[in-house]
Design a protein around this motif. Structure first.
Motif, mmCIF file in Angstrom:
data_model
loop_
_atom_site.group_PDB
_atom_site.id
_atom_site.type_symbol
_atom_site.label_atom_id
_atom_site.label_comp_id
_atom_site.label_asym_id
_atom_site.label_seq_id
_atom_site.Cartn_x
_atom_site.Cartn_y
_atom_site.Cartn_z
ATOM 1 N N ILE A 1 38.381 47.756 39.701
ATOM 2 C CA ILE A 1 39.777 48.186 39.551
ATOM 3 C C ILE A 1 40.175 48.143 38.070
ATOM 4 N N HIS A 2 39.769 47.086 37.388
ATOM 5 C CA HIS A 2 40.102 46.967 35.965
ATOM 6 C C HIS A 2 39.490 48.115 35.169
ATOM 7 N N MET A 3 38.253 48.449 35.505
ATOM 8 C CA MET A 3 37.569 49.518 34.780
ATOM 9 C C MET A 3 38.200 50.877 35.093
ATOM 10 N N GLY A 4 38.552 51.062 36.357
ATOM 11 C CA GLY A 4 39.231 52.301 36.744
ATOM 12 C C GLY A 4 40.582 52.411 36.050
ATOM 13 N N LEU A 5 41.260 51.299 35.988
ATOM 14 C CA LEU A 5 42.574 51.259 35.341
ATOM 15 C C LEU A 5 42.481 51.764 33.899
ATOM 16 N N GLY A 6 41.416 51.355 33.225
ATOM 17 C CA GLY A 6 41.202 51.821 31.855
ATOM 18 C C GLY A 6 41.053 53.329 31.806
ATOM 19 N N GLN A 7 40.200 53.855 32.678
ATOM 20 C CA GLN A 7 39.967 55.299 32.639
ATOM 21 C C GLN A 7 41.214 56.082 33.023
ATOM 22 N N VAL A 8 41.913 55.601 34.020
ATOM 23 C CA VAL A 8 43.019 56.420 34.528
ATOM 24 C C VAL A 8 44.225 56.373 33.581
ATOM 25 N N LEU A 9 44.391 55.266 32.855
ATOM 26 C CA LEU A 9 45.607 55.163 32.036
ATOM 27 C C LEU A 9 45.392 55.226 30.525
ATOM 28 N N PRO B 1 29.979 40.622 53.659
ATOM 29 C CA PRO B 1 30.081 40.093 52.291
ATOM 30 C C PRO B 1 29.277 38.797 52.173
ATOM 31 N N LEU B 2 28.156 38.870 51.503
ATOM 32 C CA LEU B 2 27.260 37.704 51.436
ATOM 33 C C LEU B 2 27.927 36.558 50.685
ATOM 34 N N ASN B 3 28.680 36.920 49.648
ATOM 35 C CA ASN B 3 29.342 35.914 48.819
ATOM 36 C C ASN B 3 30.736 36.459 48.486
ATOM 37 N N PRO B 4 31.729 36.147 49.307
ATOM 38 C CA PRO B 4 33.054 36.763 49.130
ATOM 39 C C PRO B 4 33.620 36.604 47.716
ATOM 40 N N LEU B 5 33.274 35.506 47.072
ATOM 41 C CA LEU B 5 33.747 35.282 45.706
ATOM 42 C C LEU B 5 33.215 36.368 44.769
ATOM 43 N N ALA B 6 31.920 36.641 44.910
ATOM 44 C CA ALA B 6 31.303 37.667 44.068
ATOM 45 C C ALA B 6 31.809 39.049 44.443
ATOM 46 N N VAL B 7 32.015 39.270 45.731
ATOM 47 C CA VAL B 7 32.514 40.572 46.196
ATOM 48 C C VAL B 7 33.894 40.833 45.597
ATOM 49 N N GLU B 8 34.758 39.827 45.664
ATOM 50 C CA GLU B 8 36.096 39.995 45.092
ATOM 51 C C GLU B 8 36.021 40.267 43.593
ATOM 52 N N GLY B 9 35.137 39.550 42.929
ATOM 53 C CA GLY B 9 34.970 39.737 41.486
ATOM 54 C C GLY B 9 34.564 41.157 41.158
ATOM 55 N N GLN B 10 33.623 41.693 41.930
ATOM 56 C CA GLN B 10 33.162 43.061 41.689
ATOM 57 C C GLN B 10 34.293 44.060 41.916
#
Lengths: 800, 327
Positions: free
Chosen positions: A697-705, A683-692
């Motif tokens: 997850i947020h986008m998946g949450l939209g589709q799944v629910l 992870p080159l930039n853990p902050l950015a990795v976590e954000g992605q």
């Protein structure tokens, strides 16, 4: 290199705030619509109210005479067709002869004010001969004498049929302990980015156009504008200003860009055109509505003995990325497990609806839901732990899949093990009280496509680096920062190799006149490809500085071990894979014995030089210093039809363990806790990795629910952010992120994909957790409370 | 979307307002009044049409705030009180906490910062065929509320079937709230319960040129009240179904009241007296069945018709049990 080893780095592996974050937070960042050109004309587009109709006539005479109007154009003013894929250029900027979806552009007005443009739009009289539309997959598969695209010379509306088969799937099913087959369905999704599409065109002497556009792909927009408007590339400059989200929805050249440029040329005035939210929904290019029939055979000892998927995807009216999507629906099932016997068929159907294209997790998301659901069902039937099963059958590093994907680094096993421990899987699975559940699902994704869209041998990414006596390092790259941090990762490359603080790096990006060519931001390619190019440019620059340092110290230059191939750092991809050595050393020791740190350059004998002093010395010989780095994917893959689809120099892997609460009274599902292990290499930039990952997850949450476009007679019913349900912060679950030790030999400093791959497996992890909670399986997304409640009631009736 | 042209007014007193309305009427022009504008402006933008005059009530003195009148033990809440203030108001929290709790369920913090109590009670009815842009109205055809000849949901309907969505209305009706209405030459009061009409177009009994000035809530022996809101997301969304249940446990006249919104053009009110039933259990069963039976949801919401009916029954049952202490 492990994450621990990365501590020897100065910038790599450190949480670094995104470049431009402050500008965005304080509102000073200028997005496309914020640009103020001199005396622009405002443009409004007239759109079709019918899903399918012949355009009998378009009367623009009154509109032309209307107050403030400078030009009115229709399809015949921009007759050349285009499309992001050279193999399906089937769309024109405005309809000619026939409209194919509700919202398709028909005419455009340029006027002195937006109000004038709106008023003139109402004066355009269009005569339609309304045709019977094709509104869904079933209708599109039927034989017809009037297909939506007669140029394909077919008697139905199938746009593309993709098929591949490997091993012997039928034999694989015969040898399975359990075979499960089910049908799944998925609604079409919109990306839901914050900033609407927007374009401004500045026209200068000699008809030179500067096109500011909210795009993920300035390079492709550049090519398309030139071809469609028949003006040479050098007369067009495309610039992407700050961009408010893309997710694949801005990765095509679009009608509004062609319209704005044509109007600038016609009126010789600057042009301003920003879509309204509803127009963004119409423009669409989101996830395809999908039907999946999938069959999975499983043997606890042998793993997945066979997988067979039949996918039907509703492409809407035009091609966009659809041919790629058709293949991705199949080939992205080839991991993260070993599957020797594999077959898929995917048909993309043209319908009279807005165009579908690429959206985060492109093509792989819906089939992943199906395969991971089936896997969970099979494990349940055989009474085996679905995590333990997965742990046994993941792809291994340095291996090939059945369809010849070259798998390099894999750390998913470690990731899933950690996720099991952190989530308390063993104590929870099948043991939680009714209404509470825990589920698992895994996936993988490409780190950029190895095959460029335009077939040529030009590197997919090039980066240029300059240095002068100020010490400021300027990195030029065509990569397009769409909010994901593309600029930040490029700056990190330079900062690391040259030992500079981030504040001494300036990124000039996404400007076709100033920056070297880069394909753009899609298919999770930027960190890997543009990142490699930037790193390679930085290493070349470092060599120039080492040479100058040696001159200052009066010592010999270090003997680089491979002097015969000095370009090896600067252009990748010309060699066959060598798994033992790796490619070029993802984590180079630079082979110079020097150390670059905190603006100091230290020789092997520990003599310390000031960075600026060395730069000045180097400039004596060269003037302003310049370096360049490229990236071209290595040659790989099989020779079967469609072998290029899904080929990538490396793949990311993700494992989810997700916990839900299902209210048996209302059927409402609350995702409570998500444990996400993602193998993105280093992870080159853990902050950015976590954000992605949180974003995925947020986008998946939209589709799944809850998310999904609802159509009535080809009209989007919910084309607004009030009615198209993107989850609010209240729905976002608690997230724990695990980044297992991993190292990708070909990635820059060991990195690979993080932007998209995590989305696909999240969705089935929720469905599998719902099953664990209330013993019902849902096969159709979104999983709304009414469906859950119905399923619970049906289940109870069965028991009674 | 661009609003079409209109004259904008911001009177600072009621006298000024009524003078203005008189002038506008005398010139045969149209006008709309608004509080925070979160509903009206959004709808105008969608429709692409505006009245000749838009009048903001935000500067009119004396229309915002909460006052307790000890003489008749009532709470007076100004119609221009912002929802955000209602959520935080000490007197409201102390004397009628259910109002603050319900206000918090409306829209989002940003919207509550602008939106007002009056605006919420007068919020426009909603329908998939009404809350659409010009292009989609062209495409699907207009409905009764957008000037067409028939309702798109129920072909035979002679009144509009758009949904009533004010979350505060059920709670305030249960509290026995009274509206103070004011026009140039008249002041009158009306029970909130009698204010609404079962028609998505002629939504209530407010006359043209009349304004809602404040709401009076009697505080003597208020019933115990719960409000639950069924919606897709726990922020932003309008109610797919709103259920208010009140329980007055006084021995002689013990009664359960249910008020449902989000499905029909007006609140659906029902009252059940304990004396008419064998016991509380039977009363609750009857009330929850009635809650479902009295609703006429149509295909105009994210949630299917059957699901909303089912939820009406289940929520009323759950809430009534909680209120009566009979689980």
């Amino acid at each position: 290199m492990s994450l621990q080893d990365s501590k020897r780095y100065q910038t790599i592996g450190k949480p670094i705030p995104m470049l431009g974050a402050r500008d965005k937070l304080t509102g000073t960042a200028r997005f496309t619509d914020d640009i103020r050109l001199s005396r622009p004309l405002f443009v409004k587009i007239l759109r079709s109210p019918y899903p399918s109709a012949h355009l009998k006539s378009i009367d623009i005479s009154k509109a032309k005479k209307s107050k403030g109007v400078k030009a009115v154009i229709t399809g015949k003013d921009i007759p050349n067709s285009f499309g992001v894929l050279p193999i399906s250029k089937d769309e024109c900027a405005m309809a000619t002869g026939k409209v194919r979806y509700v919202g398709e552009p028909i005419a455009a007005v340029a006027a002195e004010s937006l109000r004038d443009a709106v008023a003139a739009l109402r004066l355009i009289k269009v005569k339609y001969e309304v045709l019977k539309p094709v509104l869904n997959i079933a209708q599109g598969l039927k034989k017809t004498k009037n297909p939506i695209h007669p140029e394909l010379k077919r008697e139905d509306n199938i746009h593309k049929s993709a098929h591949q088969s490997f091993g012997d799937p039928d034999k694989g099913f015969d040898g399975a302990k359990v075979v499960i087959e089910r049908d799944f369905s998925f609604l079409s999704l919109s990306h839901g980015f914050t900033e609407p599409h927007s374009v401004q065109v500045e026209i200068k002497d000699d008809d030179e156009l500067t096109v500011y556009s909210a795009t993920q792909v300035p390079h492709y927009v550049h090519l398309a504008l030139s071809e469609v408007l028949e003006i040479p590339l050098h007369k067009i400059r495309v610039i992407k200003p700050y961009l408010g989200g893309g997710f694949g929805g801005k990765s095509d050249p679009f009608p509004h860009e062609m319209i704005a440029a044509r109007l600038a040329l016609m009126t010789r005035r600057n042009i301003r055109l920003t879509l309204e939210r509803e127009e963004v929904f119409f423009t669409h290019h989101g996830r395809h509505e999908t039907q999946v029939k999938m069959k999975l055979g499983l043997d606890p000892g042998k793993g997945i003995t066979a997988l067979d998927g039949k996918m039907l995807i509703d492409g809407g009216a035009y091609g966009s990325f659809g041919i790629v999507t058709s293949y991705y629906n199949g080939v992205l099932l080839q991991g993260p497990y070993k599957i020797a016997n594999f077959r898929f068929d995917c048909d993309r159907i043209y319908t009279n609806k807005p165009v579908c294209g690429a959206m985060r997790g492109h093509g792989g998301v819906n089939p992943r839901f199906a395969s991971e659901s089936l896997l969970d069902m099979a494990c349940h039937e055989l009474k085996i732990d679905p995590c333990e099963f997965r742990l046994e059958h993941f792809l291994e590093k340095n291996s090939l899949t059945a369809n010849q994907f070259r798998i390099t680094s894999v750390s998913i096993k470690k990731g899933l093990e950690k996720a099991m421990t952190k989530s308390g899987w063993k104590k929870k699975h099948r043991q939680l009280p009714y209404g509470k559940g825990i589920g698992v699902a895994c996936g993988f994704f490409i780190s950029g496509s190895a095959l460029p869209i335009h077939w040529n041998k030009i590197p997919q990414s090039t980066a240029r680096l300059t240095l002068d006596e100020s010490g400021l390092a300027v990195i030029y790259s065509g990569a397009s920062d769409i909010g994901q941090g593309s600029d930040t990762v490029l700056a990190q490359m330079v900062a690391e190799v040259l030992g500079l603080p981030m504040g001494m790096i300036k990124v000039v990006s996404a400007d076709t006149a100033l920056c070297p060519t880069d394909m753009g931001s899609y298919s999770s390619r930027v960190t890997f490809m543009a990142g490699n190019a930037a790193r390679n440019a930085s290493i070349q620059m470092r060599r120039t500085l080492v040479k100058a340092a040696c001159q200052l110290l009066k010592i010999d230059e270090p003997p680089y071990p491979d002097p015969g191939k000095p370009m090896s750092f600067f252009r990748q991809g010309q060699r066959k894979p060598d798994f033992k050595k790796g490619f070029l050393g993802a984590n180079p020791d630079y082979e110079d014995g020097f150390s670059f740190s905190e603006k100091k350059i230290i020789s092997p004998a520990n003599e310390e030089l000031d960075y600026l002093e060395v730069v000045k010395k180097a400039m004596e010989e060269n003037g302003t210093l310049q370096a360049k780095g490229c990236y071209l994917s290595p040659k790989m893959g099989g020779t079967h039809k469609g072998a290029g689809a899904g080929l990538s120099p490396s793949y990311s892997f993700t494992a989810f363990i997700t916990e839900v609460d299902v209210n048996p009274l209302t059927g409402k599902v609350k995702v409570e806790k998500v444990t996400c292990a993602h193998d993105c290499g280093v992870p080159l930039n853990p902050l950015a990795v976590e954000g992605q990952l949180e974003g995925s997850i947020h986008m998946g949450l939209g589709q799944v629910l809850m998310e999904g476009l609802r159509y009535e007679h080809g009209v989007q019913q919910n084309a607004s952010f009030l009615e198209y349900k993107i989850p609010s912060p209240f729905e976002q679950p608690e997230i724990e992120i695990i980044l297992p030790d991993s190292d990708e030999q070909e990635g820059p400093f060991g990195a690979k994909e993080v932007g998209e791959g995590a989305l696909a497996p999240f969705n089935p992890s929720v469905a599998n957790a719902i099953f664990d909670a209330v013993a019902v399986r849902l096969f159709d997304l979104p999983i709304t409370p009414d469906k859950v409640l119905d399923a619970i009631h049906k289940n109870n009736q069965k028991k009674d | 979307m661009l609003l079409s042209s209109f004259d904008y007014h911001r009177p600072t007193s009621l006298d000024e307002l009524f003078d203005l309305i008189g002038l506008i009427k005398s010139q045969n022009e149209s006008f709309s009044l608004y509080g925070g504008g979160t509903d009206l402006i959004a709808n105008l933008k969608l429709s692409g049409e505006s009245p000749d005059n838009l009048i903001s009530c935000s500067r009119i003195e004396g229309l915002a705030g909460v006052r307790h009148d000890p003489n008749n033990n009532s709470l007076f809440i100004g119609a221009m009180t912002r929802l955000a203030d209602l959520c935080e108001d000490r007197q409201v929290i102390k004397k009628c906490p259910v109002i603050a709790l319900t206000a918090k369920k409306i829209a989002s913090p940003q919207i509550r910062f602008l939106a007002t109590l009056g605006g919420n009670l007068l919020v426009n009815t909603r329908c998939v065929y009404f809350n659409q842009t010009e292009l989609k109205r062209d495409s699907l055809g207009s409905c009764l509320k957008t000037g067409g000849g028939s309702c798109r949901l129920v072909k035979s309907a002679d009144t509009c079937k758009a949904r009533f969505v004010s979350d505060l209305a059920p709670v305030l009706i249960l509290l026995g709230a009274k509206l103070h209405l004011k026009s140039a030459d008249e002041e009158r009061t009306l029970m909130l319960e009698e204010f609404y009409r079962p028609d998505g177009i002629q939504k209530n009994h407010l006359t043209l040129g009349e304004i809602l000035s404040f709401i009076e809530i009697p505080l003597d022996q208020p019933p115990k009240i719960l409000y639950e809101k069924l919606r897709v997301r726990d922020a932003v969304d309008f109610a797919s179904l709103g259920v208010g249940v009140g329980w007055n446990g006084k021995k002689m006249s013990a009664a359960l009241e249910t008020i449902l919104i989000g499905t029909d053009p007006a609140p659906v009110v029902a009252r059940f007296y304990l004396k008419d039933f064998k016991d509380i259990k039977e009363m609750i069963e009857h009330a929850s069945n009635q809650a479902s039976a009295l609703l006429s949801p149509l295909k105009q919401d994210f949630f299917p018709v059957g699901y909303r009916k089912k939820m009406a029954r289940q929520l009323v049952e759950k809430m009534a049990r909680e209120l009566t202490g009979k689980p």
